[in-house]
Write an enzyme that holds these catalytic residues in place. Structure first.
Site, PDB file in Angstrom:
ATOM      1  N   GLU A 172       0.933  -1.286  -0.039  1.00 10.54           N
ATOM      2  CA  GLU A 172      -0.119   0.006  -0.088  1.00 10.54           C
ATOM      3  C   GLU A 172       0.920   1.291   0.064  1.00 10.54           C
ATOM      4  OE1 GLU A 172      -2.747  -0.519   3.390  1.00 10.54           O
ATOM      5  OE2 GLU A 172      -3.369  -2.420   2.518  1.00 10.54           O
ATOM      6  N   ASN A 215       2.025  -5.168  -3.156  1.00  8.44           N
ATOM      7  CA  ASN A 215       0.656  -5.429  -2.836  1.00  8.44           C
ATOM      8  C   ASN A 215       0.023  -4.223  -2.552  1.00  8.44           C
ATOM      9  OD1 ASN A 215      -1.238  -7.793  -2.107  1.00  8.44           O
ATOM     10  ND2 ASN A 215      -1.211  -6.878   0.023  1.00  8.44           N
ATOM     11  N   HIS A 252     -10.408  -6.177  -2.118  1.00  4.96           N
ATOM     12  CA  HIS A 252     -11.602  -5.803  -0.889  1.00  4.96           C
ATOM     13  C   HIS A 252     -12.681  -5.030  -1.872  1.00  4.96           C
ATOM     14  CE1 HIS A 252      -9.294  -7.094   2.046  1.00  4.96           C
ATOM     15  NE2 HIS A 252      -8.054  -6.285   1.889  1.00  4.96           N
ATOM     16  N   GLU A 280      -6.246 -10.647  -1.318  1.00  7.01           N
ATOM     17  CA  GLU A 280      -7.188 -10.472   0.140  1.00  7.01           C
ATOM     18  C   GLU A 280      -8.520 -10.365  -0.332  1.00  7.01           C
ATOM     19  OE1 GLU A 280      -5.411  -6.946   2.124  1.00  7.01           O
ATOM     20  OE2 GLU A 280      -3.312  -7.711   1.913  1.00  7.01           O
ATOM     21  N   ASP A 282     -12.463 -10.246  -0.596  1.00  4.02           N
ATOM     22  CA  ASP A 282     -13.505 -10.220   0.265  1.00  4.02           C
ATOM     23  C   ASP A 282     -14.589  -9.309  -0.393  1.00  4.02           C
ATOM     24  OD1 ASP A 282     -12.645  -7.759   1.183  1.00  4.02           O
ATOM     25  OD2 ASP A 282     -12.180  -8.687   3.246  1.00  4.02           O
TER      26      ASP A 282
END
Ligand code: 9MR
Length: 674
Positions: A172, A215, A252, A280, A282
């Protein structure tokens, strides 16, 4: 020193005897093993991990160390997922809360669970503005911060060296919004743009085998300024040789799922020469179509090598209010689960079919003899046999029987590469507390609940020794027996056979002890994981055959990775008098076993389905061990690219069975479709 023993304890039928009786081998099988004719139809896998493996991908999840004691959680984890990412345990505020004081214990626990279960680990994360201790964010001097960052990367990576498949080196680092700028973290402010490159270069030297990833989130939509900025950085790194192997797209998502351009984004990054991964995942309220669209975007890109969801059950999620995961709080599969399985190429309906990702016929290529006996002044060895093998700490650890007319003993050797197997030192275990006398057919595994290695072997009883350090041949304890004496059911069925080939495997609740009687019976006893190694009772016949040569000895039982399937191998003596292996699968260790490749014409391993590019040195494919995916008591094997370490011998050898010149060779599965 080898002590001569009553011959009946270790002599097995010679090939001449078996050849005379060979015509009987194709005889009928007893009901417990099923008939060889009923081959299962080719099946698709029934779990996320096994299904993803069929296209060479992994399916992973974030894992919280604090939940590894939750049985529902670990059952799903170990059934469905082939890769794990520690959710918080590798972050700076856990690993180096105060300067140069490192704590890897929480992450070690997750890594141990993963490696024991054959799961790969994504390391998350080395350099990130969040979950960063205040002592780091307070640094204002560039030299100090550069030194601190490099020391953190090197120390953490070195600690986990050899155990991490890929590191999120920097996480990030780019700002949200339309600026395309780098995020104003302490690293950016104090070190400037070059810190990301510096981090990747440092990471490469600490563990050259680990893949190094960048990432981030909100980089899934191709036209977004943030996506474009990350793309430019990766392109620049690749053009200048800055070491970067992969880009992680956190994913996400809101309930509408991925942007329409997600597949194009993955494809464009992959074209730069990096792997891409969904790291990751979701999705708010977990709509099935949104999940399917995400998986399809990955499946459409050859270099999209895997997908990880960010947690198992909704209740495990960092955004639990959104119920964004594939399992509900009770551990039930949600509709999105089936959608993901289908998008990976399988369907949920095939879940209970016979095999995970194992095919129903096999072909192999064999090495030449890799390991031969090394007699010394006190060990007159004719053959090396019955190998058990694990890969641990960057080395192969092999335990085997050594045999001659005067008896059986155990040997240990280790080596890092198969090319060194022949040169490895042989350590005779009769010099440890295991002692002299009849000890044969070892099986080794790490019993994770006790943090202890077990070596299981036969002594006339079923015996074991323990050792905290597998690499120390002197560290084994004196033999202890699993049973007070031979269980009654074995006494009743053993006839003129021998009680041999003790095998232990555990699921999350029970441990099972299998053994053979050279008389057509496979026995099974059980105890609980908590009681092990004590309490083995309820001995039953797990499989039997009216022709003892069709279900003879050397049984192996394994958990197939990424599926809810177990594999049973039993050595048989064929109509040509030669040794070969038959195979069955079951959904549970106590279940009935369905034939997989279980006949002479469709064997698991037999000279007839093995190619010998370096010369046909054996016609027997006899007692051995699969190469496992992990090393713990679950005995997990991969579903693909199987390998089997076995004993073979010069076909012209004859004479006393115990004096035959057995050697060890390695089979590698050919034509594995996943
Ligand atoms: O899931 C993680 C949660 O338990 C932590 O409280 C949080 C702290 O920042 O981090 C979560 O994981 C994040 C991951 O490390 C990086 N990408 C975003 C994830 C969700 O916030």
């Amino acid at each position: 020193m080898l002590t001569p023993l009553p011959a009946a304890k270790h002599r097995r039928p010679g090939r001449r005897l078996s050849a005379l009786l060979g015509a009987l081998v194709a005889a009928t099988l007893a009901a417990t093993t099923g008939t060889a004719g009923a081959q299962p139809a080719p099946v698709r896998a029934g779990t996320l991990g096994a299904q993803a493996a069929q296209s060479g991908r992994y399916f992973g999840t974030a894992v919280a160390g604090g939940k590894l004691g939750d049985g529902t959680y670990t059952t799903i984890l170990d059934r469905e997922f082939t890769t794990v990412t520690p959710e918080n345990e590798m972050k700076w505020d856990t690993t180096e809360r105060s300067r140069d004081s490192f704590n890897f214990a929480p992450a070690d626990q997750i890594v141990a669970h993963a490696t024991g279960h054959g799961q790969r680990v994504r390391g998350h994360t080395l350099v990130w503005h969040s979950q960063l201790p205040s002592w780091v964010s307070a640094i204002t001097d560039a030299t100090t911060l550069r030194g601190v960052m490099r020391h953190h990367i090197t120390t953490e990576e070195s600690h986990f060296k050899g155990k991490i498949y890929a590191w999120d080196v920097v996480n990030e680092a780019f700002a949200d919004g339309s600026s395309g700028a780098r995020r104003a973290s302490v690293f950016q402010k104090v070190l400037g743009d070059g810190y990301i490159e510096d981090a990747f270069r440092t990471a490469r030297s600490a563990d050259p085998a680990a893949k190094l990833c960048y990432n981030d989130y909100n980089i899934e939509n191709w036209s977004d300024a943030k996506t474009q900025a990350v793309y430019r950085m990766v392109r620049d790194f690749k053009s200048r040789g800055v070491p970067i192997d992969c880009v992680g797209f956190q994913s996400h998502f809101g309930s509408s799922g991925p942007p329409a351009s997600f597949g194009a984004t993955l494809s464009n990054f992959a074209a730069l020469g990096v792997d891409v991964q969904i790291t990751e995942l979701d999705i708010a309220r977990a709509p099935a179509t949104a999940y399917a669209d995400t998986v399809k975007a990955c499946m459409g890109v050859a270099r999209c090598t895997g997908i990880s969801v960010w947690g198992i059950r909704d209740s495990d999620s960092w955004r639990s209010g959104d119920s964004p995961l594939l399992f509900d709080a009770a551990g039930n599969k949600k509709p999105a689960y089936s959608a993901v399985l289908s998008a990976l190429g399988g369907t949920a309906a095939t879940r209970t079919s016979a095999a995970a990702a194992l095919p129903s016929s096999f072909s192999w290529s064999s090495s030449g003899p890799l390991i031969a006996p090394k007699p010394d002044a006190t060990h007159q060895i004719a053959g090396i046999k019955d190998p058990s093998i694990v890969r641990f700490n960057g080395k192969w650890h092999v335990f085997a029987s050594v045999a001659s007319s005067s008896g059986y003993s155990l040997v240990y050797l280790s080596f890092s590469d198969w090319s060194q197997a022949g040169a490895a030192t042989h350590h005779y275990l009769d010099r440890s507390a295991i002692g002299t006398g009849y000890r044969a057919a070892p099986q080794v595994f790490y019993y994770a609940p006790q943090k202890l290695w077990y070596l299981v072997y036969q002594t006339g009883n079923a015996s074991y020794s323990t050792n905290p350090d597998i690499s120390n041949p002197d560290g084994w304890s004196a033999p202890r027996n699993f049973y007070a004496s031979m269980p009654d059911i074995i006494k009743q069925h053993i006839g003129n056979g021998y009680w041999v080939d003790i095998w232990v495997i555990c699921d999350s609740v029970h441990c099972f002890l299998f053994s053979s009687d050279d008389n057509g019976h496979l026995y099974r006893s059980q105890t609980t994981v908590g009681q092990f190694p004590n309490g083995f009772t309820n001995t039953v016949i797990a499989a039997q055959d009216s022709d003892k040569y069709a279900l003879f000895e050397a049984s192996n039982v394994y958990k197939v990775q990424g599926g809810n399937q177990y594999l049973l191998l039993v050595e048989a003596i064929g109509s040509d008098g030669r040794r070969y292996f038959r195979s069955w699968t079951s959904g549970s260790l106590t279940g009935s076993w369905s034939p997989l490749a279980a006949s002479e014409s469709n064997p698991f391993t037999r000279a007839s389905n093995v190619a010998f590019p370096s010369g046909a040195w054996t016609k027997d494919i006899s007692h051995g061990e699969m190469i496992r995916a992990g090393y713990d008591q679950t005995l997990t094997i991969p579903a693909c690219h199987l390998q089997y370490l076995y004993q073979g011998l010069d076909p012209s050898a004859s004479g006393d069975y115990n004096n035959l010149p057995w050697r060890l060779g390695l089979l590698t599965q050919t034509g594995s479709t996943c």
